[in-house]
Design a protein around this motif. Sequence first.
Motif, mmCIF file in Angstrom:
data_model
loop_
_atom_site.group_PDB
_atom_site.id
_atom_site.type_symbol
_atom_site.label_atom_id
_atom_site.label_comp_id
_atom_site.label_asym_id
_atom_site.label_seq_id
_atom_site.Cartn_x
_atom_site.Cartn_y
_atom_site.Cartn_z
ATOM 1 N N GLY A 168 9.318 2.330 31.001
ATOM 2 C CA GLY A 168 8.336 1.730 30.104
ATOM 3 C C GLY A 168 8.092 2.604 28.895
ATOM 4 O O GLY A 168 8.006 3.840 29.017
ATOM 5 N N SER A 169 7.964 1.987 27.730
ATOM 6 C CA SER A 169 7.799 2.772 26.502
ATOM 7 C C SER A 169 6.510 3.580 26.501
ATOM 8 O O SER A 169 6.421 4.620 25.837
ATOM 9 C CB SER A 169 7.839 1.847 25.277
ATOM 10 N N ALA A 170 5.502 3.140 27.238
ATOM 11 C CA ALA A 170 4.236 3.879 27.293
ATOM 12 C C ALA A 170 4.418 5.266 27.894
ATOM 13 O O ALA A 170 3.609 6.168 27.649
ATOM 14 C CB ALA A 170 3.197 3.087 28.084
ATOM 15 N N HIS A 171 5.475 5.441 28.690
ATOM 16 C CA HIS A 171 5.719 6.739 29.326
ATOM 17 C C HIS A 171 6.781 7.554 28.575
ATOM 18 O O HIS A 171 7.438 8.403 29.165
ATOM 19 C CB HIS A 171 6.168 6.532 30.775
ATOM 20 N N TYR A 172 6.918 7.295 27.280
ATOM 21 C CA TYR A 172 7.931 8.024 26.521
ATOM 22 C C TYR A 172 7.725 9.534 26.544
ATOM 23 O O TYR A 172 8.717 10.287 26.503
ATOM 24 C CB TYR A 172 7.980 7.503 25.073
ATOM 25 N N PRO A 173 6.463 10.078 26.609
ATOM 26 C CA PRO A 173 6.355 11.543 26.666
ATOM 27 C C PRO A 173 7.085 12.147 27.865
ATOM 28 O O PRO A 173 7.727 13.203 27.746
ATOM 29 C CB PRO A 173 4.841 11.787 26.756
ATOM 30 N N ALA A 174 7.015 11.471 29.015
ATOM 31 C CA ALA A 174 7.705 11.992 30.196
ATOM 32 C C ALA A 174 9.220 11.975 29.989
ATOM 33 O O ALA A 174 9.924 12.903 30.418
ATOM 34 C CB ALA A 174 7.332 11.161 31.425
ATOM 35 N N VAL A 175 9.725 10.932 29.328
ATOM 36 C CA VAL A 175 11.163 10.852 29.069
ATOM 37 C C VAL A 175 11.597 11.975 28.142
ATOM 38 O O VAL A 175 12.613 12.650 28.381
ATOM 39 C CB VAL A 175 11.528 9.480 28.469
ATOM 40 N N PHE A 176 10.853 12.221 27.067
ATOM 41 C CA PHE A 176 11.211 13.285 26.132
ATOM 42 C C PHE A 176 11.100 14.664 26.787
ATOM 43 O O PHE A 176 11.909 15.557 26.521
ATOM 44 C CB PHE A 176 10.335 13.210 24.877
ATOM 45 N N LEU A 177 10.108 14.850 27.666
ATOM 46 C CA LEU A 177 9.997 16.127 28.379
ATOM 47 C C LEU A 177 11.176 16.318 29.334
ATOM 48 O O LEU A 177 11.743 17.422 29.427
ATOM 49 C CB LEU A 177 8.681 16.179 29.168
ATOM 50 N N GLY A 178 11.539 15.252 30.053
ATOM 51 C CA GLY A 178 12.708 15.341 30.933
ATOM 52 C C GLY A 178 13.970 15.623 30.152
ATOM 53 O O GLY A 178 14.831 16.401 30.584
ATOM 54 N N PHE A 179 14.072 15.024 28.967
ATOM 55 C CA PHE A 179 15.216 15.271 28.099
ATOM 56 C C PHE A 179 15.256 16.740 27.678
ATOM 57 O O PHE A 179 16.325 17.362 27.639
ATOM 58 C CB PHE A 179 15.124 14.360 26.875
ATOM 59 N N ALA A 180 14.087 17.304 27.338
ATOM 60 C CA ALA A 180 14.031 18.714 26.929
ATOM 61 C C ALA A 180 14.539 19.626 28.047
ATOM 62 O O ALA A 180 15.289 20.580 27.802
ATOM 63 C CB ALA A 180 12.604 19.091 26.540
ATOM 64 N N LEU A 181 14.152 19.344 29.271
ATOM 65 C CA LEU A 181 14.614 20.140 30.405
ATOM 66 C C LEU A 181 16.115 19.977 30.630
ATOM 67 O O LEU A 181 16.817 20.933 30.964
ATOM 68 C CB LEU A 181 13.844 19.756 31.667
#
Length: 414
Positions: A168-181
């Motif tokens: 879900g787009s509302a959880h984009y911060p978690a996706v970007f954080l996972g991407f950073a890791l």
Amino acid sequence: MTGQGVPSEQRAPETPAFSSAAVVASCVGFVLIGALQALYGPAVPAFREEFGLSPSAAGLGLGAHFVGGVAGVLFFDRLFGRIGNRRILGASYLLMAAGAAGFALAPNWPAALAMALLAGLGFGGIDYGLNQLFATGFGDRSAAMLNILNAHFGVGAILGPVLIGVVGSAHYPAVFLGFALAGLPPLFCLRGVRDRAPRPLGEPATATGAGAEERAGGGPVLRRGLASVLAVFVALYALHVAVEAGVGGWEPTHLETIGYGAGAAATATSVYWLMMTIGRFLVAPIALRFSAQAIITVSCAGMTVCLLLAAVPGLAPYAYAGVGLFIAPVFPTGLTWLNRAAPRARRAGALVIAASMVGGVVAGPALGKAIEWSGIRAVPLLLCGVSALCLAATLWLIRATRPAPAGRPAAVRT
């Protein structure tokens, strides 16, 4: 024959440009930069809601990423050959990870844009650094390896939106954080990357004097014609990325205008990107048998014909898929051709990669203005005209970089 040329005892053993683990890590790196570029669009609804943005303001996120990408290419090009490939790539991965994490945690939109710029800076360094090293690091296999590397960019570009769709787009911060890791593990494989750029193809390790100067700078292009050749390569890259971005951005609208449903139009656009990824994997073995010039000529001719066919409503979805297949090899294969045509112009790779990013940014507004004048139905014909310019540039480059007959100096033919 061993009795001619450089004696075997004078040849220094060549250190491989990449270990096997480093090749795998590089492909993972391209999956990551492909995913990062593709994450911004699907997250736009969440940006707008969280920060109260207009559509144009939300679109600045990807714009900041591209600006950072161009800056990263040009900045790390200045460092290329000075501080070592491992440091350049290591700094790029860290910048991209820091930018992605900062974007996820940004308290306001200006801070988020600054972090997107930072992530783009690392993106540009990885894009430039790995493309440059793959273009020179595998000898006759470089074109094949570049296509495989860039195919993984497409894999990431497909997976990124899928991931946003799942969580879900509302959880984009978690996706970007996972991407950073996820951007950190490739750092541990940088020991397998050769720290200094490989020599131009065919140059012996101990070559010195006038012969070395001729090999390093000659190629088929002399200095007086180098500027023209580089200018046309830059134009080829900017134009072909304009076609790539133009199809990706306007195919759904064009298909809906000529009678296809929204779902069918979106699916056809996904198939276009999928065919581009598949095309790069398919061309890898072909690149071992045919020259870069031949591959790019067929690619530009094929995508021009397909865009012409896309003007026929019944053929349009299939023709756009054909465009994806034909355009796939141009970017990676062109880098190999450029490296062999002008091996002395080390910054040429940075120029064409930066041009490709600028082409992607400029294509949207320029094509949009042309569509205002001609209408949506003219999209494939407008893009066909741009593709025809790519073909013309390719044919000019073939003529300009053709080796001179034996006994005559190589020169750019005009």
